[in-house]
Design an enzyme around this catalytic site. Structure first.
Site: not given
Ligand code: G3P
Ligand code: CA
Length: 225
Positions: A103, A49, A7-8, A220, A101, A34, A36
């Site tokens: 945004k 993000h 995640h990120r 994470d 993702e 992942e 954003d």
């Molecule tokens: O895609 C899962 C997660 O990244 C969604 O929430 O706020 O971390 O972008 P956020």
């Molecule tokens: Ca995300």
């Protein structure tokens, strides 16, 4: 198979959404990463993000009011720069799949054209997975790209989400770890949708998700779960 999605990047240890964070995630053996995206003033898709640079850089202001050159001058954490999406795609290519993702406003449209160029250059559908909380951006993306797998991210209205996901021919629904239930997972599976849950950072949570039958989790710290 239970997927672990970085995640990120490896964002517990490195500044989120930076090349450094993605490199670390790759070095840990992550097969799914992942990030954003937003659009900056000069039209590039950039990886961040929030809609402002305030939290993650030494600057201030909205991304869409800054040119890419202005963003490039910022420190995005331990000397890292704000990456363009293309840099991340090329770093990750052939090492892992990338989850992008959507945004910011307009990202669905621009990303569909960006991916079309990669597909023409030989990238495969399986290299990418697109997701968003925004129905508007997912619809805009789907209008131009009918094949890349997409996931619908959700916070509330869990069962309405399944209906929307089916309408856009989604691959998955992606609920919050604090909202997902076994009933929801079963219903999604009955509708041929995978379930990817965010954000899972402890082995206990991961175990619970596996037992519930979810197909993968965003973390994470994928190495710790
Ligand atoms: O895609 C899962 C997660 O990244 C969604 O929430 O706020 O971390 O972008 P956020
Ligand atoms: Ca995300």
């Amino acid at each position: 198979m239970f997927l672990k999605i970085a995640h990120r990047g490896a964002s517990k240890k490195e500044p989120e959404n930076t090349l450094r964070s993605f490199r670390r995630a790759l070095s840990l053996g992550s097969t799914f990463i992942e990030c954003d995206v937003h659009i900056c003033k000069t039209g590039e898709l950039v990886v961040m993000h929030d809609e402002t640079v305030d939290r993650t850089t030494n600057g201030r202001g909205k991304i869409h009011n800054k040119t890419y050159q202005e963003l490039l001058a910022l420190d995005d954490g331990v000397g890292e720069h704000v990456p363009r999406l293309q840099e991340v795609i090329e770093l990750v290519h052939n090492k892992a799949r990338i989850n992008i993702e959507l945004k910011g406003r307009g990202t669905g449209h621009v990303l569909a054209y960006t991916l079309a160029a990669y597909y023409s250059a030989g990238w495969k559908l399986g290299d990418f997975f697109i997701s968003s909380f925004s129905r508007r951006e997912l619809r805009a993306f789907r209008k131009l790209d009918r094949e890349t797998p997409v996931g619908y991210l959700l916070t509330v209205n869990m069962f309405g989400a399944i209906h929307f996901a089916k309408k856009i021919n989604a691959y998955s629904v992606n609920p919050n770890v604090h909202r997902v239930t076994k009933h929801f997972v079963n219903k999604a599976h009955k509708n041929n949708l995978k379930v990817f849950v965010y954000t899972v950072d402890t082995p206990e949570q991961a175990k619970k998700m596996k037992e519930m039958g979810v197909d993968g989790v965003f973390s994470d710290c994928p190495e710790e779960i």
